[in-house]
Every structure is written in C-alpha cells, then in structure tokens.
Design a protein around this motif. Structure first.
Motif, PDB file in Angstrom:
ATOM      1  N   GLN A 251      30.436  47.857  49.737  1.00 60.31           N
ATOM      2  CA  GLN A 251      31.956  48.195  49.477  1.00 60.31           C
ATOM      3  C   GLN A 251      32.806  47.072  49.588  1.00 60.31           C
ATOM      4  OE1 GLN A 251      32.466  52.090  51.617  1.00 60.31           O
ATOM      5  NE2 GLN A 251      33.491  52.859  49.734  1.00 60.31           N
ATOM      6  N   VAL A 252      34.011  47.045  48.882  1.00 56.86           N
ATOM      7  CA  VAL A 252      34.759  45.841  49.118  1.00 56.86           C
ATOM      8  C   VAL A 252      36.386  46.535  48.891  1.00 56.86           C
ATOM      9  CG1 VAL A 252      35.903  43.653  48.013  1.00 56.86           C
ATOM     10  CG2 VAL A 252      33.184  44.147  47.888  1.00 56.86           C
ATOM     11  N   LEU A 253      37.235  46.158  49.908  1.00 58.30           N
ATOM     12  CA  LEU A 253      38.450  46.311  49.798  1.00 58.30           C
ATOM     13  C   LEU A 253      39.344  45.440  49.314  1.00 58.30           C
ATOM     14  CD1 LEU A 253      38.904  48.090  53.157  1.00 58.30           C
ATOM     15  CD2 LEU A 253      38.355  49.039  51.179  1.00 58.30           C
ATOM     16  N   SER A 254      40.021  45.451  48.514  1.00 59.59           N
ATOM     17  CA  SER A 254      40.993  44.327  47.878  1.00 59.59           C
ATOM     18  C   SER A 254      42.531  44.313  48.557  1.00 59.59           C
ATOM     19  CB  SER A 254      41.081  44.155  46.391  1.00 59.59           C
ATOM     20  OG  SER A 254      41.601  45.349  45.914  1.00 59.59           O
ATOM     21  N   LEU A 255      43.298  43.414  49.072  1.00 65.07           N
ATOM     22  CA  LEU A 255      44.391  43.467  49.780  1.00 65.07           C
ATOM     23  C   LEU A 255      45.344  42.392  48.967  1.00 65.07           C
ATOM     24  CD1 LEU A 255      46.007  44.578  51.823  1.00 65.07           C
ATOM     25  CD2 LEU A 255      45.491  42.723  53.385  1.00 65.07           C
ATOM     26  N   PRO A 256      46.142  42.738  47.985  1.00 64.55           N
ATOM     27  CA  PRO A 256      47.097  41.746  47.215  1.00 64.55           C
ATOM     28  C   PRO A 256      48.113  41.015  48.060  1.00 64.55           C
ATOM     29  CG  PRO A 256      46.993  44.078  46.105  1.00 64.55           C
ATOM     30  CD  PRO A 256      46.434  44.030  47.648  1.00 64.55           C
ATOM     31  N   ILE A 257      48.001  39.653  47.935  1.00 61.24           N
ATOM     32  CA  ILE A 257      49.019  38.740  48.405  1.00 61.24           C
ATOM     33  C   ILE A 257      50.083  38.689  47.586  1.00 61.24           C
ATOM     34  CG2 ILE A 257      49.613  36.437  49.073  1.00 61.24           C
ATOM     35  CD1 ILE A 257      46.277  36.228  49.714  1.00 61.24           C
ATOM     36  N   THR A 258      51.378  39.141  47.783  1.00 58.43           N
ATOM     37  CA  THR A 258      52.386  39.286  46.870  1.00 58.43           C
ATOM     38  C   THR A 258      53.292  38.076  47.269  1.00 58.43           C
ATOM     39  OG1 THR A 258      53.505  40.366  48.822  1.00 58.43           O
ATOM     40  CG2 THR A 258      52.362  41.791  46.991  1.00 58.43           C
ATOM     41  N   ARG A 259      53.195  37.229  48.154  1.00 53.44           N
ATOM     42  CA  ARG A 259      54.231  36.125  48.513  1.00 53.44           C
ATOM     43  C   ARG A 259      53.582  35.069  49.384  1.00 53.44           C
ATOM     44  NH1 ARG A 259      60.019  37.656  50.478  1.00 53.44           N
ATOM     45  NH2 ARG A 259      60.019  38.850  48.333  1.00 53.44           N
ATOM     46  N   TRP A 260      53.701  34.051  49.082  1.00 53.03           N
ATOM     47  CA  TRP A 260      53.212  32.861  50.025  1.00 53.03           C
ATOM     48  C   TRP A 260      54.273  31.745  49.957  1.00 53.03           C
ATOM     49  CZ3 TRP A 260      51.266  35.068  45.720  1.00 53.03           C
ATOM     50  CH2 TRP A 260      51.351  34.113  44.575  1.00 53.03           C
ATOM     51  N   ASN A 261      54.134  30.718  51.222  1.00 51.76           N
ATOM     52  CA  ASN A 261      55.040  29.887  51.227  1.00 51.76           C
ATOM     53  C   ASN A 261      54.532  28.435  50.624  1.00 51.76           C
ATOM     54  OD1 ASN A 261      53.222  29.334  53.002  1.00 51.76           O
ATOM     55  ND2 ASN A 261      54.315  28.236  54.632  1.00 51.76           N
ATOM     56  N   ALA A 262      53.184  28.386  50.406  1.00 46.52           N
ATOM     57  CA  ALA A 262      52.488  27.350  49.852  1.00 46.52           C
ATOM     58  C   ALA A 262      51.132  27.807  49.283  1.00 46.52           C
ATOM     59  CB  ALA A 262      52.315  25.944  50.683  1.00 46.52           C
ATOM     60  N   LEU A 368      46.128  48.720  48.490  1.00 53.90           N
ATOM     61  CA  LEU A 368      44.629  48.414  48.960  1.00 53.90           C
ATOM     62  C   LEU A 368      43.891  49.206  48.036  1.00 53.90           C
ATOM     63  CD1 LEU A 368      43.077  47.129  51.450  1.00 53.90           C
ATOM     64  CD2 LEU A 368      42.846  49.584  52.418  1.00 53.90           C
ATOM     65  N   GLU A 369      42.618  48.627  47.675  1.00 52.88           N
ATOM     66  CA  GLU A 369      41.823  49.307  46.413  1.00 52.88           C
ATOM     67  C   GLU A 369      40.587  48.983  47.087  1.00 52.88           C
ATOM     68  OE1 GLU A 369      42.554  47.512  42.937  1.00 52.88           O
ATOM     69  OE2 GLU A 369      44.223  48.857  42.394  1.00 52.88           O
ATOM     70  N   VAL A 370      39.696  50.255  46.727  1.00 51.52           N
ATOM     71  CA  VAL A 370      38.239  50.152  47.125  1.00 51.52           C
ATOM     72  C   VAL A 370      37.237  49.875  45.874  1.00 51.52           C
ATOM     73  CG1 VAL A 370      36.382  51.440  48.560  1.00 51.52           C
ATOM     74  CG2 VAL A 370      38.753  51.854  48.872  1.00 51.52           C
ATOM     75  N   HIS A 371      36.291  49.121  46.127  1.00 48.66           N
ATOM     76  CA  HIS A 371      35.618  48.627  44.683  1.00 48.66           C
ATOM     77  C   HIS A 371      34.056  48.712  45.208  1.00 48.66           C
ATOM     78  CE1 HIS A 371      39.249  46.704  43.066  1.00 48.66           C
ATOM     79  NE2 HIS A 371      39.423  46.354  44.247  1.00 48.66           N
ATOM     80  N   ASP A 372      33.392  48.825  44.175  1.00 48.17           N
ATOM     81  CA  ASP A 372      31.853  49.085  44.325  1.00 48.17           C
ATOM     82  C   ASP A 372      31.317  47.503  44.399  1.00 48.17           C
ATOM     83  OD1 ASP A 372      29.346  49.390  44.337  1.00 48.17           O
ATOM     84  OD2 ASP A 372      29.101  50.387  42.251  1.00 48.17           O
ATOM     85  N   GLY A 373      30.753  47.223  45.513  1.00 49.70           N
ATOM     86  CA  GLY A 373      30.268  45.964  45.889  1.00 49.70           C
ATOM     87  C   GLY A 373      29.070  45.637  45.066  1.00 49.70           C
ATOM     88  N   ALA A 374      28.209  46.592  44.501  1.00 48.01           N
ATOM     89  CA  ALA A 374      27.308  46.175  43.540  1.00 48.01           C
ATOM     90  C   ALA A 374      27.690  45.956  42.126  1.00 48.01           C
ATOM     91  CB  ALA A 374      26.330  47.300  43.596  1.00 48.01           C
ATOM     92  N   ALA A 375      29.053  46.414  41.936  1.00 50.56           N
ATOM     93  CA  ALA A 375      29.372  45.904  40.484  1.00 50.56           C
ATOM     94  C   ALA A 375      30.938  45.623  40.692  1.00 50.56           C
ATOM     95  CB  ALA A 375      29.489  47.340  39.616  1.00 50.56           C
ATOM     96  N   PHE A 376      31.216  44.420  41.776  1.00 53.28           N
ATOM     97  CA  PHE A 376      32.371  44.118  41.841  1.00 53.28           C
ATOM     98  C   PHE A 376      32.877  43.090  40.677  1.00 53.28           C
ATOM     99  CE2 PHE A 376      35.218  40.995  43.417  1.00 53.28           C
ATOM    100  CZ  PHE A 376      36.332  41.513  43.944  1.00 53.28           C
ATOM    101  N   TRP A 377      31.991  42.239  40.369  1.00 51.74           N
ATOM    102  CA  TRP A 377      32.474  41.147  39.063  1.00 51.74           C
ATOM    103  C   TRP A 377      32.564  41.748  37.829  1.00 51.74           C
ATOM    104  CZ3 TRP A 377      34.724  37.152  41.879  1.00 51.74           C
ATOM    105  CH2 TRP A 377      34.365  37.017  42.824  1.00 51.74           C
ATOM    106  N   ALA A 378      33.282  40.890  37.024  1.00 53.72           N
ATOM    107  CA  ALA A 378      33.331  41.476  35.619  1.00 53.72           C
ATOM    108  C   ALA A 378      32.118  41.285  34.924  1.00 53.72           C
ATOM    109  CB  ALA A 378      34.329  40.853  34.695  1.00 53.72           C
ATOM    110  N   PRO A 379      31.380  42.290  33.912  1.00 52.97           N
ATOM    111  CA  PRO A 379      30.453  42.129  33.492  1.00 52.97           C
ATOM    112  C   PRO A 379      30.179  40.759  32.609  1.00 52.97           C
ATOM    113  CG  PRO A 379      31.059  43.947  32.793  1.00 52.97           C
ATOM    114  CD  PRO A 379      32.201  43.128  33.547  1.00 52.97           C
ATOM    115  N   ALA A 380      28.857  40.119  32.663  1.00 49.50           N
ATOM    116  CA  ALA A 380      28.694  38.652  32.092  1.00 49.50           C
ATOM    117  C   ALA A 380      29.138  38.797  30.676  1.00 49.50           C
ATOM    118  CB  ALA A 380      27.146  38.176  32.327  1.00 49.50           C
ATOM    119  N   ALA A 381      29.687  37.541  29.952  1.00 46.97           N
ATOM    120  CA  ALA A 381      29.842  37.537  28.585  1.00 46.97           C
ATOM    121  C   ALA A 381      28.668  37.569  27.829  1.00 46.97           C
ATOM    122  CB  ALA A 381      30.624  36.470  28.259  1.00 46.97           C
TER     123      ALA A 381
END
Length: 515
Positions: A251-262, A368-381
């Motif tokens: 499993q993968v949790l994704s945490l968006p970064i909304t603002r950064w100083n650099a 925060l979102e939960v993703h399947d670690g076995a199918a996290f990345w987009a499919p190959a082209a």
C-alpha cells in the motif's frame, strides 16, 4: 443485478453521530440508516400525504424487506477521529435558565463537538441477494430523500448501487468478546418500523399541552427522547481475509504538497523526508510502531522493510497524478498490522507543514489517498519496455568484496535487491552477495549500474559510519517479470528515507531489443 449495496457519501468527508449512551460513533449503524429511510417513507416523495396512513404499499414492502434482510457485508474506508484526544466543547445559549442566589440567570451550556470521524471514502452496506426490481427503485427514492445521518452537521448522499467487494463480512458465529478489526452494527428486526411509529405517536399525537404546562421552566434542558431498542439486534462484521500482493510495499499513501518556499533539489530529498519522519515520530510519541521508528524488540525478527518516505515530483514520468502537485509518498510495508497502520494515518492527518533548515513544505492531509502498491504507477505505453531508474540515486548498504567476473555496482545492486525482497524470496535471504547476484540473474532481472558524480555524496544517506565512504550511483533495472510492472519499490541504504525510489522509464521496444 447480482447484488446490491447502499452507499453513503459524506460531502464534507466527516460523519458525526452518537449512540444511545451519548458516545461518538465511528461509523453509522445500519439501524440509523433504517430509521432515516422510515422517515423518508413517511415524509418524502414516496409518502401518501395521509397522516393516518403515511406509507405507500411499495415503501412498506421495502422496509419490511430491510427488517428481514440485514446486510451481509460492509465496505469501510480508512478513517480517523477528528479529535483523537476527545471532543472539544463549545458553549452556547440554548434557552437554559437557572435560579441562583435568588435570581434567574440565562446560562451558557456546553456541548461536545468535533467528535466525528473523517472518512477517506464512501461507506457501503452490501447484500448478496437484492429484492425485486420494483423495490430497488423505491429504495432509490427513499435514499434520495435522506438529508443527513447522525447530526445535521454531517450531510449525506445515500444511493443504491450494485454490490461492491466488502471489507467486512457478517460472522454468524461471533461471540461477546470483540476481535481485532471488527465492526458491530445495530440492525433492525421484524417490527422495528412499528416500534418507531409507536415512539413517534407517543410524542407527536394526543392533545396538545395547555399554555401553563407548556411554559418554560428553570428545570428545562435541551432534550431528545431516547429511541426504543427492543427491535434491534447486533451483528458482528469481521475483516475479510485478503492476501497481500507479493510486493515489498503493498500500500502507498500519497500526501499532496500545496505550497513550498523553494523547489527541492535531488540532494535534499533525504533531508525533507527525514523532517517528515521526525514529524510523524513526534505525533506518535512513545506509541510509535516499530515499522515507523525501526526500533524492534531485542528478540523480535526484523522484517526486510519498514515504512518508506519519498518525495515524488509532479513531473515524474509514469506518475498516477495529473494535478501538477509534488507529493510525499508513504510506503506501507508487507505485513504491517491494522493498528499500526491506523496510528500512522492518524499521525499523518495531523501534519500540516514539513520544515527543514532550507525548505518549508505545506501539505494537505485532508487530501490523503490510499493506493495499491502492486499497481501504483501508470501502465506502460504500448510497444515499450519498462525499465526502472533509481531516484535520485542508490547507496549500497555496505561495501562488498570485489568479484573478478561481476561489476561492482551490479553486485551492490543485487545485494540491495536481496535486502528488500528477502521476506518474499527466501533464496535472496542468503548472506553471500555473489549468490544473490546469481539468483537475480536466474530470475531474469537485468542490472546496469554507473557512477553518479556529486559534490555532496553524504546528502543521499541519513546515518552512516563517519569512516565509511559514501558512493551514490545510478542504477537501471529491468525486473524481467519478477515483480508486477506497476509495483512501487525502493532500494538501498536510504530506501526508507527519500533515496533509491525506482521510477519507471518506458523505452521503445525496438530500441530495447537492439540494446
């Protein structure tokens, strides 16, 4: 329709309700759904308009079916209390007067708020066998007339859908002793609608009180008559035994970064992930699970991997995100138990900013979102071969003795692969680096390491012996079918803290074949 479910979607992402004893409910029980549907049948679009006979015939049939057929399963998303330490108390004037020291005072009363549950998705009550089509259509109308569940501060959208895969199923053999991960739900039995009608009639019908009896008194308090409980029963729903996919981080949790100083350069990936790790450890305190801290009991068998923290730039090829935001990825290791996972999610929900000496990153835990670690990345082209590149680099866990027939970097890469996969592939648990290399080669894994020149090699590790030489290097890798082509994996000494994340790189098939 092979099955049916009632879906509860909370537009604000929060459910707030209380059980009969006043304690906060984590999720609504099905008895609450049923009561809401009874009101819809009496007052909504399906109502007859006759106070004496408020229900239509099809609405009665639907309610009778729900009384006799409780749900067989639940689908419950990840969730966390809004205020884990306890509800906050708000004070307001609610028409309460008290006589104190010979005078009547208008008092401010306290009420617990913020004791709801934040839900990371929709709730489902699932039936294996739905009723007749006509009743399903009537049930859809009843659900559409429900404005909220629990307090009015938690509006809801109830809809009827096809059956979904449950996370919890009814256990008819359940006893009194609670088990880990279970949900106990109050469900109606035959006669519940009549019981609710009688309770309503006792309050709403009869002769109105006289003005003298109805006047305000100093003993009056905000009050709601308790509902009868005689026609309710408890059903226990246990977690479905599910097989984790054979990947290091399922499993993968994704945490968006909304603002950064650099912008964060590659040399600072480790430092910002270390800062996030410290924030998590601070919020978890002494109860922090070993999967986060890496501190296991002296006699415990340490797993191959712990919780991994990585920074994923928005422009990463193969990323499943399209909103242009960088993200922290929290990799959940194989075998992490539900209580440790819940504690980790609770801690993440309380983090708003990650700070280092050079960077300030604002994050959005509500996204925060939960993703399947076995199918996290987009499919190959199409017509491509997927190759993996270690980002931003790879640092081996230790120096290895040179072998005359194996390139040093390839040998170190095989050693790192063995450290990550040893719990899944017993053949990789051996302590000999050459044997590990041979196992990876036989599995079809192709390795290609090359030097990575940087003026700050120490930036790619968190902790290491000062006498050791830090040598980050680039690595290209083809799993050759050994792992799912969309699985998320990290390698190397800092695989848990910002370094060694394998990123997909889809190369044209004809070019790869020539290579």
């Amino acid at each position: 329709m092979g099955g049916m479910a009632i879906r509860a979607r909370f537009p604000l992402g929060v459910y707030t309700g209380h059980s009969a004893d006043g304690s906060a409910e984590r999720i609504p029980g099905f008895a609450r759904i049923f009561s809401a549907l009874v009101k819809s049948a009496a007052c909504g679009t399906q109502a007859t308009g006759d106070p004496a006979i408020p229900y239509s015939q099809t609405a009665v049939e639907v309610l009778d079916w729900l009384e006799s057929t409780p749900p067989t399963g639940l689908r419950v998303p990840s969730m966390t209390p809004l205020h884990p330490a306890g509800g906050r108390i708000t004070y307001r004037k609610e028409g309460v007067f008290l006589k104190e020291n010979g005078s009547t005072n208008y008092k401010v009363t306290g009420r617990v708020t913020s004791d709801g549950t934040a839900l990371a998705g929709d709730l489902y009550w699932v039936w294996d066998d739905p009723p007749a089509r006509e009743l399903v259509l009537t049930l859809e109308d009843l659900c559409a007339d429900v404005p909220h569940l629990g307090e009015t501060s938690s509006p809801v959208q109830l809809t009827v859908t096809e059956a979904v895969t449950p996370t919890h199923v009814w256990d008819p053999e359940a006893g009194l002793h609670p088990r880990s991960g279970e949900h106990r739900q109050s469900v109606p039995i035959l006669g519940r609608r009549a019981e609710l009608d009688e309770a309503h009639a006792a309050v709403a019908s009869g002769k109105p009180p006289s003005m003298a009896r109805d006047k305000h008194t100093t003993s009056a308090r905000p009050f709601a008559a308790p509902l009868p409980q005689n026609r309710l029963r408890t059903r226990v729903y246990l977690p479905v035994e599910r097989q984790e996919p054979p990947v290091p981080w399922p499993q993968v949790l994704s945490l968006p970064i909304t603002r950064w100083n650099a912008a964060v350069p590659e040399e600072r990936f480790v430092s910002v992930c270390v800062a996030l790790h410290r924030a998590l450890a601070s919020r978890l305190g002494r109860a922090a699970p070993p999967e986060v801290t890496g501190r296991y009991a002296r006699d415990a068998v340490q797993p191959a991997n712990r919780v991994g923290l990585h920074l994923l730039p928005a422009e990463t090829e193969g990323s499943p995100f399209e909103d242009g935001l960088d993200r922290f990825l929290v990799l959940i290791p194989h075998g992490m138990n539900s209580s440790a996972f819940s504690a980790l999610v609770d801690a993440l929900m309380g983090i708003r900013r990650v700070v280092t000496a050079e960077h300030q990153l604002d994050v959005a835990p509500e996204a925060l979102e939960v993703h399947d670690g076995a199918a996290f990345w987009a499919p190959a082209a199409p017509d491509t071969v997927r190759v993996w590149e270690a980002s931003p680099a790879l640092v081996a866990e230790r120096r290895l003795r040179r072998h005359p027939e194996i390139r040093e970097m390839d040998l170190m890469a095989a050693w790192s692969i063995g450290n990550v996969l040893r719990d899944l592939w017993p053949a990789l648990a051996v302590k000999d680096a050459v044997t590990r290399y041979q196992v990876t080669a036989e599995a079809g894994i192709r390795l290609s390491g090359r030097a990575y020149r940087t003026a700050q090699p120490g930036a790619f590790v968190h902790r290491i012996d000062r006498r050791a030489l830090v040598e980050p290097y680039r690595l290209s890798l083809d799993w050759g079918g050994a792992l799912p082509e969309r699985a998320i994996v990290a390698l190397g000494q800092s695989r848990h803290l910002g370094c060694g994340l394998l990123l997909p790189w889809d190369r044209p098939r004809d070019r790869e074949e020539r290579a």
